[in-house]
Scaffold this motif. Structure first.
Motif, PDB file in Angstrom:
ATOM      1  N   PRO A  53       0.830  -1.215   0.000  1.00 40.61           N
ATOM      2  CA  PRO A  53       0.000   0.000   0.000  1.00 40.61           C
ATOM      3  C   PRO A  53       0.867   1.270   0.000  1.00 40.61           C
ATOM      4  N   GLY A  54       0.508   2.196  -0.874  1.00 39.60           N
ATOM      5  CA  GLY A  54       1.224   3.465  -0.945  1.00 39.60           C
ATOM      6  C   GLY A  54       2.452   3.449  -1.835  1.00 39.60           C
ATOM      7  N   MET A  55       2.750   2.317  -2.456  1.00 34.80           N
ATOM      8  CA  MET A  55       3.966   2.237  -3.264  1.00 34.80           C
ATOM      9  C   MET A  55       3.877   3.101  -4.518  1.00 34.80           C
ATOM     10  N   ILE A  56       2.706   3.218  -5.091  1.00 34.03           N
ATOM     11  CA  ILE A  56       2.552   4.084  -6.268  1.00 34.03           C
ATOM     12  C   ILE A  56       2.850   5.529  -5.886  1.00 34.03           C
ATOM     13  N   GLU A  57       2.367   5.957  -4.738  1.00 38.14           N
ATOM     14  CA  GLU A  57       2.598   7.331  -4.294  1.00 38.14           C
ATOM     15  C   GLU A  57       4.084   7.581  -4.023  1.00 38.14           C
ATOM     16  N   VAL A  58       4.748   6.605  -3.409  1.00 39.75           N
ATOM     17  CA  VAL A  58       6.195   6.743  -3.161  1.00 39.75           C
ATOM     18  C   VAL A  58       6.938   6.836  -4.490  1.00 39.75           C
ATOM     19  N   ALA A  59       6.568   5.987  -5.442  1.00 40.50           N
ATOM     20  CA  ALA A  59       7.225   5.989  -6.749  1.00 40.50           C
ATOM     21  C   ALA A  59       6.995   7.316  -7.478  1.00 40.50           C
ATOM     22  N   GLU A  60       5.780   7.828  -7.439  1.00 39.90           N
ATOM     23  CA  GLU A  60       5.489   9.110  -8.082  1.00 39.90           C
ATOM     24  C   GLU A  60       6.297  10.244  -7.458  1.00 39.90           C
ATOM     25  N   THR A  61       6.381  10.243  -6.138  1.00 37.93           N
ATOM     26  CA  THR A  61       7.139  11.278  -5.438  1.00 37.93           C
ATOM     27  C   THR A  61       8.616  11.216  -5.809  1.00 37.93           C
ATOM     28  N   THR A 130      -4.011  16.931  -1.358  1.00 34.60           N
ATOM     29  CA  THR A 130      -3.572  15.549  -1.206  1.00 34.60           C
ATOM     30  C   THR A 130      -4.079  14.730  -2.375  1.00 34.60           C
ATOM     31  N   ARG A 131      -3.460  13.585  -2.555  1.00 32.62           N
ATOM     32  CA  ARG A 131      -3.864  12.629  -3.581  1.00 32.62           C
ATOM     33  C   ARG A 131      -4.554  11.484  -2.861  1.00 32.62           C
ATOM     34  N   PHE A 132      -5.713  11.140  -3.341  1.00 38.36           N
ATOM     35  CA  PHE A 132      -6.449  10.050  -2.708  1.00 38.36           C
ATOM     36  C   PHE A 132      -6.259   8.776  -3.514  1.00 38.36           C
ATOM     37  N   GLY A 133      -5.879   7.742  -2.837  1.00 38.82           N
ATOM     38  CA  GLY A 133      -5.734   6.411  -3.401  1.00 38.82           C
ATOM     39  C   GLY A 133      -5.879   5.456  -2.236  1.00 38.82           C
ATOM     40  N   LEU A 134      -5.081   4.424  -2.228  1.00 37.34           N
ATOM     41  CA  LEU A 134      -5.076   3.548  -1.056  1.00 37.34           C
ATOM     42  C   LEU A 134      -4.554   4.296   0.167  1.00 37.34           C
ATOM     43  N   VAL A 135      -3.671   5.252  -0.106  1.00 40.85           N
ATOM     44  CA  VAL A 135      -3.068   6.058   0.950  1.00 40.85           C
ATOM     45  C   VAL A 135      -3.308   7.524   0.605  1.00 40.85           C
ATOM     46  N   GLN A 136      -3.684   8.322   1.587  1.00 40.80           N
ATOM     47  CA  GLN A 136      -3.822   9.762   1.363  1.00 40.80           C
ATOM     48  C   GLN A 136      -2.420  10.356   1.379  1.00 40.80           C
ATOM     49  N   TRP A 137      -2.013  10.970   0.266  1.00 40.34           N
ATOM     50  CA  TRP A 137      -0.636  11.419   0.090  1.00 40.34           C
ATOM     51  C   TRP A 137      -0.605  12.910  -0.193  1.00 40.34           C
TER      52      TRP A 137
END
Length: 181
Positions: A53-61, A130-137
Motif C-alpha cells: 500500500p502506498g507504493m505508487i505514491e512513493v514511486a510518483e514522489t 492531497t492525492r487520494f488512493g489507497l493512501v492519502q498522500w
C-alpha cells in the motif's frame, strides 16, 4: 589581453555549480528510492500477490524529485540533448546571435513555467492538497520540488544567456559530444 580567467570560476559559477550539484545528489537519491521501492514492490507482489500500500505514491514522489531536481545539474554538465545543425553552418558571430536568441527564449519559457509552478505550489499548500488512493498522500510538497527545480534551471539558463552575450560558451558546451551520422 586581459587577466587570465580564474580556473575556479566566478562566485556565481561556483554557487550555481554547488546548488545544482546538491539538487543533483538529491535527485540521484530519489532515483535510488524509486528503484528500491520498485524492487520491494515486485518482491512483495511475487510472494503475496498484492502490492505494498502506498507504493505508487512513493514511486510518483521519487520520480518527480529525480526529474525536476536534476534538471539544472544536467544543464550545467551539458547533459541535455543539443542539436547544432544550424549553428555549425554559421559564422561564429551569427552562431553567437542564434545561441543568444535560443537562450533568451529558453530563459523566458522557464521563467514563465517557474512562475506558474510557484503560484500553483502556493495554492496547493494553502489547500493542503492531497492525492487520494489507497493512501492519502500530500501533493503540495511535490509542487514545491517542481518549482525549486525550475527556478534553478531558469537561473542556469539566464547565466548561459549572459555567458553567450559576453562571448563565452554556455555551461556544458565544452563537453558536447559530436555524433557522426
Amino acid at each position: 589581453m586581459g587577466a587570465p580567467a580564474d580556473p575556479r570560476g566566478s562566485v556565481v559559477d561556483r554557487a550555481i555549480r554547488r546548488m545544482s550539484a546538491a539538487l543533483g545528489v538529491i535527485a540521484a537519491g530519489a532515483l535510488v528510492v524509486l528503484m528500491l521501492a520498485t524492487v520491494l514492490d515486485v518482491i512483495v507482489r511475487w510472494i503475496t500477490r498484492a502490492s505494498v500500500p502506498g507504493m505508487i505514491e512513493v514511486a510518483e514522489t521519487a520520480l518527480v524529485a529525480s526529474v525536476f531536481l536534476g534538471l539544472a545539474w544536467t544543464s550545467v554538465q551539458g547533459g541535455h540533448v543539443a542539436v547544432s545543425i544550424v549553428t555549425d553552418r554559421l559564422r561564429p558571430g551569427a552562431a553567437r546571435v542564434v545561441s543568444a536568441l535560443v537562450w533568451a527564449v529558453n530563459t523566458g519559457m522557464l521563467a514563465w513555467l517557474g512562475y506558474a509552478s510557484v503560484h500553483r505550489a502556493a495554492l496547493s499548500t494553502a489547500l493542503a492538497e492531497t492525492r487520494f488512493g489507497l493512501v492519502q498522500w500530500p501533493v503540495w510538497p511535490l509542487r514545491w520540488i517542481i518549482a525549486a527545480g525550475l527556478a534553478l534551471w531558469t537561473i542556469v539558463a539566464l547565466v548561459n544567456l549572459l555567458r553567450v552575450l559576453r562571448g563565452g560558451v554556455a555551461y556544458g558546451e565544452d563537453r558536447e559530444v559530436v555524433a557522426d551520422v
